[in-house]
Design a protein around this motif. Structure first.
Motif, PDB file in Angstrom:
ATOM      1  N   VAL A 128       0.835  -1.198   0.000  1.00 53.20           N
ATOM      2  CA  VAL A 128       0.000   0.000   0.000  1.00 53.20           C
ATOM      3  C   VAL A 128       0.872   1.251   0.000  1.00 53.20           C
ATOM      4  CG1 VAL A 128      -1.747   1.280   1.298  1.00 53.20           C
ATOM      5  CG2 VAL A 128      -1.879  -1.194   1.135  1.00 53.20           C
ATOM      6  N   LEU A 129       1.904   1.235   0.810  1.00 58.13           N
ATOM      7  CA  LEU A 129       2.799   2.389   0.857  1.00 58.13           C
ATOM      8  C   LEU A 129       3.529   2.568  -0.474  1.00 58.13           C
ATOM      9  CD1 LEU A 129       4.249   1.976   4.457  1.00 58.13           C
ATOM     10  CD2 LEU A 129       2.491   3.555   3.667  1.00 58.13           C
ATOM     11  N   TRP A 130       3.957   1.469  -1.090  1.00 59.08           N
ATOM     12  CA  TRP A 130       4.658   1.582  -2.367  1.00 59.08           C
ATOM     13  C   TRP A 130       3.706   2.057  -3.473  1.00 59.08           C
ATOM     14  CZ3 TRP A 130       9.211   2.627  -3.704  1.00 59.08           C
ATOM     15  CH2 TRP A 130       9.624   2.469  -5.025  1.00 59.08           C
ATOM     16  N   ARG A 131       2.452   1.648  -3.416  1.00 58.86           N
ATOM     17  CA  ARG A 131       1.473   2.153  -4.383  1.00 58.86           C
ATOM     18  C   ARG A 131       1.300   3.659  -4.240  1.00 58.86           C
ATOM     19  NH1 ARG A 131      -3.626  -2.008  -4.217  1.00 58.86           N
ATOM     20  NH2 ARG A 131      -2.549  -3.825  -5.021  1.00 58.86           N
ATOM     21  N   ALA A 132       1.271   4.136  -2.997  1.00 63.37           N
ATOM     22  CA  ALA A 132       1.144   5.577  -2.765  1.00 63.37           C
ATOM     23  C   ALA A 132       2.369   6.315  -3.298  1.00 63.37           C
ATOM     24  CB  ALA A 132       0.957   5.860  -1.278  1.00 63.37           C
ATOM     25  N   VAL A 133       3.557   5.762  -3.071  1.00 63.63           N
ATOM     26  CA  VAL A 133       4.781   6.379  -3.583  1.00 63.63           C
ATOM     27  C   VAL A 133       4.767   6.386  -5.108  1.00 63.63           C
ATOM     28  CG1 VAL A 133       7.294   6.058  -3.768  1.00 63.63           C
ATOM     29  CG2 VAL A 133       6.178   5.895  -1.552  1.00 63.63           C
ATOM     30  N   MET A 134       4.351   5.287  -5.719  1.00 68.05           N
ATOM     31  CA  MET A 134       4.291   5.232  -7.181  1.00 68.05           C
ATOM     32  C   MET A 134       3.280   6.245  -7.731  1.00 68.05           C
ATOM     33  SD  MET A 134       4.555   1.137  -7.978  1.00 68.05           S
ATOM     34  CE  MET A 134       4.061   1.308  -9.670  1.00 68.05           C
ATOM     35  N   GLY A 135       2.162   6.420  -7.065  1.00 70.23           N
ATOM     36  CA  GLY A 135       1.179   7.411  -7.499  1.00 70.23           C
ATOM     37  C   GLY A 135       1.731   8.826  -7.416  1.00 70.23           C
ATOM     38  N   LEU A 136       2.425   9.124  -6.317  1.00 74.43           N
ATOM     39  CA  LEU A 136       3.038  10.448  -6.193  1.00 74.43           C
ATOM     40  C   LEU A 136       4.121  10.660  -7.244  1.00 74.43           C
ATOM     41  CD1 LEU A 136       3.290  10.818  -2.323  1.00 74.43           C
ATOM     42  CD2 LEU A 136       1.826  12.084  -3.869  1.00 74.43           C
ATOM     43  N   LEU A 137       4.910   9.622  -7.491  1.00 74.43           N
ATOM     44  CA  LEU A 137       5.933   9.728  -8.538  1.00 74.43           C
ATOM     45  C   LEU A 137       5.303   9.950  -9.904  1.00 74.43           C
ATOM     46  CD1 LEU A 137       8.522   6.993  -7.529  1.00 74.43           C
ATOM     47  CD2 LEU A 137       8.895   9.453  -7.658  1.00 74.43           C
ATOM     48  N   CYS A 138       4.167   9.323 -10.138  1.00 76.31           N
ATOM     49  CA  CYS A 138       3.463   9.498 -11.401  1.00 76.31           C
ATOM     50  C   CYS A 138       3.075  10.960 -11.604  1.00 76.31           C
ATOM     51  CB  CYS A 138       2.233   8.607 -11.414  1.00 76.31           C
ATOM     52  SG  CYS A 138       1.258   8.699 -12.900  1.00 76.31           S
ATOM     53  N   VAL A 139       2.546  11.589 -10.569  1.00 79.85           N
ATOM     54  CA  VAL A 139       2.143  12.989 -10.663  1.00 79.85           C
ATOM     55  C   VAL A 139       3.363  13.896 -10.814  1.00 79.85           C
ATOM     56  CG1 VAL A 139       1.032  14.868  -9.412  1.00 79.85           C
ATOM     57  CG2 VAL A 139      -0.029  12.624  -9.460  1.00 79.85           C
ATOM     58  N   VAL A 140       4.408  13.632 -10.039  1.00 84.20           N
ATOM     59  CA  VAL A 140       5.608  14.488 -10.090  1.00 84.20           C
ATOM     60  C   VAL A 140       6.297  14.369 -11.443  1.00 84.20           C
ATOM     61  CG1 VAL A 140       7.919  14.797  -9.113  1.00 84.20           C
ATOM     62  CG2 VAL A 140       5.964  14.524  -7.598  1.00 84.20           C
ATOM     63  N   VAL A 141       6.524  13.151 -11.899  1.00 83.10           N
ATOM     64  CA  VAL A 141       7.188  12.948 -13.203  1.00 83.10           C
ATOM     65  C   VAL A 141       6.321  13.493 -14.331  1.00 83.10           C
ATOM     66  CG1 VAL A 141       7.969  11.173 -14.836  1.00 83.10           C
ATOM     67  CG2 VAL A 141       8.613  11.027 -12.440  1.00 83.10           C
ATOM     68  N   GLY A 142       5.024  13.296 -14.228  1.00 82.48           N
ATOM     69  CA  GLY A 142       4.130  13.844 -15.246  1.00 82.48           C
ATOM     70  C   GLY A 142       4.187  15.361 -15.319  1.00 82.48           C
ATOM     71  N   ASN A 143       4.257  16.008 -14.159  1.00 80.57           N
ATOM     72  CA  ASN A 143       4.370  17.468 -14.162  1.00 80.57           C
ATOM     73  C   ASN A 143       5.706  17.927 -14.707  1.00 80.57           C
ATOM     74  OD1 ASN A 143       1.881  18.576 -13.243  1.00 80.57           O
ATOM     75  ND2 ASN A 143       2.312  17.672 -11.255  1.00 80.57           N
ATOM     76  N   ILE A 144       6.751  17.167 -14.476  1.00 85.33           N
ATOM     77  CA  ILE A 144       8.047  17.510 -15.066  1.00 85.33           C
ATOM     78  C   ILE A 144       7.979  17.379 -16.593  1.00 85.33           C
ATOM     79  CG2 ILE A 144      10.442  16.731 -15.285  1.00 85.33           C
ATOM     80  CD1 ILE A 144      10.328  16.053 -12.281  1.00 85.33           C
ATOM     81  N   LEU A 145       7.297  16.348 -17.054  1.00 88.45           N
ATOM     82  CA  LEU A 145       7.186  16.145 -18.513  1.00 88.45           C
ATOM     83  C   LEU A 145       6.311  17.206 -19.188  1.00 88.45           C
ATOM     84  CD1 LEU A 145       6.800  12.276 -18.693  1.00 88.45           C
ATOM     85  CD2 LEU A 145       8.800  13.652 -19.263  1.00 88.45           C
ATOM     86  N   ILE A 146       5.320  17.687 -18.464  1.00 92.75           N
ATOM     87  CA  ILE A 146       4.443  18.712 -19.036  1.00 92.75           C
ATOM     88  C   ILE A 146       5.195  20.014 -19.065  1.00 92.75           C
ATOM     89  CG2 ILE A 146       2.342  20.043 -18.672  1.00 92.75           C
ATOM     90  CD1 ILE A 146       1.073  17.546 -17.538  1.00 92.75           C
TER      91      ILE A 146
END
Length: 146
Positions: A128-146
């Motif tokens: 559960v904790l790793w899923r939360a970290v992956m979700g946050l990474l998804c948002v952060v990396v996505g914002n960097i790409l945008i």
């Protein structure tokens, strides 16, 4: 028009993060498709350079999640935790936080105080904790790409 596109891209990033948290490995694969689409839209000139780096990170993250799921499955303690926490978030969005916690404890609670070893509890919570970290990474990396 540009503002509407940015809002749509942010919505897609949040959708991808939610898919990772709720869907686990399958959700991570679906979120990879969403993120690849965003990457193709924002960086069409050097798409494959970014895509190879992105896919290697996704592969490592899914591998770690798979490892945590195996270790949590061996401890056999917290089977419904991801669904319980996801339902808490959904209830919290529509009901006041106090009522959400009460409803979660009464309806969807999964026994958060097991009477076993701390090591098994930690491995049970790790997916559960790793899923939360992956979700946050998804948002952060996505914002960097945008």
């Amino acid at each position: 028009m540009a503002f509407a596109i940015l809002v749509l891209l942010e919505w897609l990033l949040l959708l991808a993060a939610a898919m990772i948290f709720i869907g686990g490995i399958r959700g991570a694969l679906a979120a990879t498709l969403i993120m690849s689409g965003i990457l193709w839209y924002t960086h069409p000139d050097n798409f494959w350079l970014w895509e190879l780096i992105f896919l290697s990170g996704v592969g490592i993250s899914i591998g770690i999640l798979y490892y945590f799921l195996r270790k949590a499955g061996q401890s056999n303690i917290v089977a419904g935790l991801a669904g319980g926490i996801a339902s808490l978030v959904i209830f919290g969005a529509f009901i006041t936080p106090l009522l959400a916690i009460l409803a979660w404890a009464l309806v969807v609670g999964v026994g958060l105080i097991p009477k076993i070893k701390f090591k098994e509890v930690a491995w049970g919570f790790s997916p559960v904790l790793w899923r939360a970290v992956m979700g946050l990474l998804c948002v952060v990396v996505g914002n960097i790409l945008i």
